[in-house]
Design an enzyme around this catalytic site. Structure first.
Site, short mmCIF file in Angstrom:
data_model
loop_
_atom_site.label_atom_id
_atom_site.label_comp_id
_atom_site.label_asym_id
_atom_site.label_seq_id
_atom_site.Cartn_x
_atom_site.Cartn_y
_atom_site.Cartn_z
N LYS B 81 -5.92 22.39 -2.57
CA LYS B 81 -5.15 22.74 -3.82
C LYS B 81 -4.60 23.99 -3.60
O LYS B 81 -4.88 25.36 -3.06
CB LYS B 81 -5.01 22.44 -5.08
CG LYS B 81 -3.54 22.27 -5.80
CD LYS B 81 -4.56 22.59 -7.19
CE LYS B 81 -3.10 21.86 -7.88
NZ LYS B 81 -3.22 21.26 -9.68
N SER B 156 -1.14 17.96 -11.97
CA SER B 156 -0.67 18.27 -10.92
C SER B 156 -1.33 18.31 -9.59
O SER B 156 -0.62 18.36 -8.72
CB SER B 156 -0.09 19.55 -11.04
OG SER B 156 -1.70 20.74 -11.71
N SER B 180 -4.67 18.21 -15.59
CA SER B 180 -4.30 17.96 -13.35
C SER B 180 -5.84 18.01 -12.64
O SER B 180 -4.87 17.56 -11.30
CB SER B 180 -4.10 19.42 -13.25
OG SER B 180 -2.49 19.71 -13.79
#
Ligand SMILES: [Zn+2]
Lengths: 485, 490, 94
Positions: B81, B156, B180
């Site tokens: 990420k 997210s 997330s």
């Protein structure tokens, strides 16, 4: 009749701790290196980095708390103080808000009129900010520079902020408080207290109120004074400025002011554009500090004798005046030097006089420190004893001292080699006295006629006759005895 | 054409690598080729690091050849990420603010993956600064759900979920502040785990809300999830909030079965009006666990419905402080200004998107003078009440089962107009962050329209092993994890 | 506690965010909605409850006072939007 005012002063002192590394990272704390070379991702506030607390800084902070008679918190935590300034890499300072490490202490400050106890509200741990150089325009001046340059070498160095109660009532008291505080910090060896390098900085909150009233007046904060002398001058100036305002029927505005060293006045700092709203909240990246009684006790046991205690002990043990004890303990090294010397003399008081008199003067003149001296305490003790025993008089002692100071020789040897030993044999002196009396019948007559002051003339004559070696005290005594007989 | 090896799991492909059936360079090339081929459709990545990946793959091959220090991740292409700092590789947090930011250091979890010999193919898309539940707030692109390209992947960590779901990488790392990892894992039909707060180092994870953030893995199955967790877990001297606890052998722990395991079902997580397909799938999953010998009982978490409200005070408050450092002075975007305040304000106005600004303002308000007690302090007290509920429940049960998300993937733009409706996506996940407990999402069904549904398992602090064990038992009895998305619009 | 546009302007200033008037209007509405939702916390009685700041019960995590290498000056400045003679340059402060 003009109103008489009473100043109310509180001081905030920031003291940089002499740890090897910063508060939250392994960067060194060395002063004066090239800009931005003592910086890592953590103290640069790079995204993703986290602080880890330096255990030495906690220890030093607790040491300060103990030396200032504070309560050491059973539960302390770090908080974030949020504000924007380019010297603050994370846009928040990690500090302590409602649970400081140390609180509720006091400092006993020696004043002319005796010892005064000044409260210490708290002494908490926080990180220092970086440094800004204001450039372009009128370079060096914040208010007229075109741009600023940021160096984060200092950012993250551990600080302890020591906040006093508003117990201080004059600029002199403030000066005495600062002096005593600095002395304590040096004694406990947690900071080099170097004001030029900024490792000790001071803000003062100053207000005045009509004497005899209780309610505090509006205060101003004088920021960032980097010498005690300036602090004293700034506070004096500020007291007068506020009094003048009140006398004119005007109001004191609550604001931050700066001491302008060139103009010798405090000046308003153009107020930031909004009121401060620091939005303190507990630092989630750090965990609480919960110190055990054992830990605190261990640190307490390591504390040296502090200046106040040492002063009292010097006064009682060595028979020194409060003033002398104060001078000798103002520097830990000097105090130690004196105390070693006291082991080598019968008269510590005499030793103290020599240290504070001729020795201090000569050291100042020759820019010498204790470690540079050619002689040791044993030799100075010897000199003191020679004089106290009457072997040499004070004039001779000065000569011997000078030689010892320059060449490190033993006073006893100087006395011997120069044949300086004082004549304290009453019989020898009696002979000389008789001779002088018989040679000066007119003077003797004057004395007997009531002009007792002429005895000085006769003492001089006897001393002259002995080429200065006679013990002046004895000469005086014998002369008196014979004249009054 | 997609190389079939890419459909395998980490534990399968790791065996192939060790057996020299395939080299890491071959595998990485295949992964990158497939990644680039489908990337226009899925848009999982902000930065693809082909050269770096091939370099690491070659190193991994040497390691595999020598047979020394070979781990289950050696030579396996993974994705990271884009809020985990990577030395020399830009790390944007999907924000315009950090478009040019190149960290001079690695996050601890990245360092650990590298040490294990893993290969990173790139940095994945996400909601800006991890603020969102659909990955739509990214400054760069909209990641699409591989199961229906017209739907969001969740957020997210949308990119990290979509890339694993579509075989662009064998596994990935994400972060979870309010759901997330778990919510996008559920929406993309894969396994996602938020470890206990303190289990995994946060050093190098660009902070959103420091007391809630945690790094965790996305995986194609539960076994892979355990492998990835094992590789990144453990105390880190750089993170004061990482726990000094041993890391169990998850692979061994997870295969012990669920006989006698006590599973709690909190009624608060099945409110009236819950999406029927979600409710049905989760209930069926619970029945399956029961079938395997687990004891199911109802538990009550009365304060947990307040978790979302507490979360939307706590997370923005911490964020408002964490994101203050983006001021145009030391890194990232700068918009010139006449003076420092103007420079700050213009930079931050231009660098942050609307959702980030909204949360910064919300948090600034909650911490500001006069409101602190009413909002921030109140939320911290509610946080304790919620924690007490869970402590009590875990006195009776070993694991709690709930839906992960209130509904399957939704369409782009469906919730962006109303921030609160987007926030409600996190309703079942946030209380786990508030309490610091571990949570896992495992696929447990498909909606009528072919969108995955996730089962959330919540465990005791530092008991990820039991979560993995429960999920593994369930997974072995079902086929959901074997289904592959078609990368179609509908 | 109704949120006003003035509050939003104050908060935006405090957070160093330049906002336009239409933005202020929009944010006021959105933030007011969220705060209204948050109000439900007041339904819980927390008078006897201690705040919980850390999910983990950990204390006294310290680091030894041992120096670690810093970055080089070039590394420190490498991401700087504007640098000058070893420093980060910023516009005038007053
Ligand atoms: Zn550093």
């Amino acid at each position: 009749m003009p109103t008489e005012y009473e100043p109310v002063i509180g001081l905030e002192v920031h003291c940089e701790l002499k740890t090897a590394t910063k508060l939250f990272c392994g960067c060194r704390t060395t002063f004066g290196n090239e800009a931005n070379t003592q910086v890592c991702p953590v103290c640069l506030g790079l995204p993703g980095t986290l602080p880890v607390l330096n255990e030495k800084a906690v220890e030093y902070a607790v040491k300060i708390g103990l030396a200032l008679n504070c309560t050491i918190a059973q539960y302390a935590k770090m908080d974030r103080k949020n504000y924007y300034y380019p010297d603050l890499p994370k846009a928040y300072q990690i500090s302590q808000y409602d649970k400081p490490l140390n609180y509720g202490g006091y400092l006993e400050v020696p004043l002319k009129e005796g010892i005064k106890r000044i409260g210490v509200t708290r002494a908490h741990l926080e990180e220092d900010a970086g440094k800004l150089v204001h450039a372009g325009g009128k370079a060096g001046r914040l208010d007229s520079s075109d741009y600023s340059l940021a160096d984060y070498n200092r950012g993250g160095i551990p600080l302890v902020e020591i906040v006093s109660e508003p117990d201080i009532r004059s600029a002199d008291e403030a000066y005495a408080y600062l002096t005593e505080l600095k002395n304590i910090l040096l004694y406990i060896d947690v900071s080099d207290c170097n004001m030029e390098e900024g490792s000790l900085r001071c803000d003062a909150n100053v207000s005045i109120r009509p004497k005899g009233t209780e309610k505090f007046g509006t205060r101003t904060e004088i920021k960032n004074m980097n010498s005690f002398k300036f602090a004293k001058q700034a506070i004096e100036y500020e007291i007068k400025r506020q009094a003048a305002l009140l006398d004119k029927g005007e109001r004191v505005v609550q604001e931050s002011r700066l001491w302008d060293v060139t103009e010798n006045k405090t000046k308003t700092m153009r107020s930031k554009e909004e009121a401060h709203d620091y939005r303190y909240f507990p630092e989630p990246d750090l965990v609480p500090i919960i110190l055990s009684g054992d830990y605190v006790r261990k640190i307490k046991d390591q504390l040296p004798e502090l200046p106040g205690a040492k002063r009292a002990r010097f006064a009682s043990k060595y028979g020194l005046t409060a003033y002398d004890a104060g001078v000798l303990t103002a520097d830990q090294e000097l105090a130690h030097w004196f105390e070693e010397g006291a082991k080598h003399t019968k008269s510590p008081k005499g030793l103290a006089n020599w240290i504070m008199g001729d020795m201090a003067a000569k050291m100042k003149e020759q820019e010498k420190e204790l470690k540079d001296l050619e002689f040791d305490q044993k030799k100075l003790g010897e000199l003191v004893d020679l004089m106290e025993a009457g072997t040499i008089n004070s004039k001779q002692a000065k000569e011997v001292f000078a030689e010892m100071f320059d060449a490190g020789v033993s006073p006893a040897e100087v006395v011997k080699s120069r044949g300086l030993a004082q004549v304290s044999d009453p019989k020898a002196i009696e002979g000389a006295v008789d001779k002088v009396l018989s040679e000066n019948p007119n003077v003797v007559a004057d004395y007997k006629g009531g002009k007792q002051g002429v005895i000085g003339f006769l003492v001089g004559k006897v001393m002259q006759a002995s080429r200065g070696k006679a013990n002046p005290k004895l000469v005086n005594e014998i002369l008196k005895k014979k004249l009054d007989a | 054409m997609k190389n079939e090896v890419l459909s395998k799991t980490i534990h399968e492909v790791s065996a192939d690598l060790k057996a020299k059936k395939v080299s890491s360079v071959e595998l990485t090339k295949a992964a990158l080729d497939h990644l680039e081929e489908i990337e226009p459709k899925v848009q999982s990545f902000i930065t693809i690091t082909r050269d770096e990946a091939l370099k690491r793959a070659a190193e991994a091959d040497q390691r595999l050849a020598s047979g020394k220090d070979v781990t289950p991740l050696t030579g396996v292409p993974l994705a990271i990420k884009d809020l985990l700092c990577t030395k020399g590789i830009r790390t944007t947090c999907a924000s315009r603010m950090l478009e040019t930011f190149v960290p001079p250091y690695n996050a601890t979890v990245v360092e650990k993956l590298y040490e294990a010999g893993a290969v990173s193919v790139g940095k994945t898309n996400m909601d800006e600064f991890a603020m969102g539940s659909s990955t739509e707030s990214s400054f760069y692109k909209k990641t699409r759900n591989p199961w229906n390209l017209n739907c969001v992947p969740g957020g997210s960590s949308g990119g990290s979920a979509a890339c694993v779901s579509s075989d662009q990488a064998f596994g990935s790392l994400g972060s979870d502040t309010g759901g997330s990892i778990r919510q996008p894992a559920a929406l993309c039909g894969i396994v996602g785990l938020k470890p206990t707060y303190g289990r995994v180092s946060r050093y190098g994870l660009i902070a959103f809300a420091s007391s809630l953030d945690q790094v965790g893995p996305f995986a194609k199955d539960v076994e892979d999830c355990g492998l990835l967790l094992g590789a990144i877990a453990g105390q880190d001297p750089k993170d004061s909030t990482s726990a000094d606890l041993p890391v169990p052998d998850y692979a061994a722990e997870m295969k012990k079965g669920v006989k006698g395991l006590r599973v709690g079902i909190p009624k608060e997580f099945f409110p009236a009006g819950l999406n029927q397909e979600v409710a049905d799938a989760v209930k069926k999953a619970i029945v399956e666990l029961e079938k395997q010998g687990a004891k199911v009982e109802e538990v009550s978490l009365p304060a947990s419905p307040y978790g979302l409200a507490a979360y939307y005070v706590l997370a923005p408050s911490e964020a408002s402080s964490n994101l203050a450092r983006y001021d145009g002075v030391r890194y990232g975007l700068r918009v010139p200004g006449e003076n420092i305040v103007e420079m700050y304000s213009k930079t931050r106005a231009a660098g942050f998107g609307p959702e980030v600004k909204r949360r910064i303002m919300l948090g600034t308000y909650a911490l500001s003078s006069g409101y602190y007690d009413a909002y921030y302090l109140k939320a911290l007290k509610v946080r304790r009440l919620i924690k007490q509920d869970y402590d009590k429940a875990f006195g009776k049960v070993d694991v709690i089962a709930t839906p992960t998300a209130p509904n399957p993937a939704f369409r782009f733009g469906e919730k962006t107009g109303d921030p609160l409706s987007m926030y409600l996506e996190d309703v079942f996940t946030v209380s786990i962050n508030i309490t610091g407990l571990p949570g896992l999402s495992v696929p447990c069904g498909m909606s009528e329209s072919g969108l995955p549904i996730g089962l959330q398992l919540i465990g005791k602090a530092f008991d990820e092993a039991t979560l993995l064990r429960t999920a593994y038992a369930y997974e072995q009895a079902t086929e959901w994890h074997k289904q592959k998305p078609a990368l179609k619009e509908s | 506690m109704a949120l006003s546009e003035k509050d939003v302007q104050y908060v935006a200033k405090l957070a160093r965010l330049e906002v336009t008037d239409p933005e202020v209007a929009k944010y006021t509405q959105q933030l007011a909605n969220i705060l209204e939702y948050v109000e439900q916390l007041n339904k819980l009685d927390t008078t006897q409850v201690e705040p919980l700041t850390h999910p983990l019960d950990v204390k006294n995590v310290f680091r030894p006072d041992e120096p670690k290498p810093s970055l080089t000056q070039a590394e420190v400045l490498s991401n700087g939007p504007e640098v000058q003679s070893g420093h980060f340059k910023v516009p005038k402060i007053m």
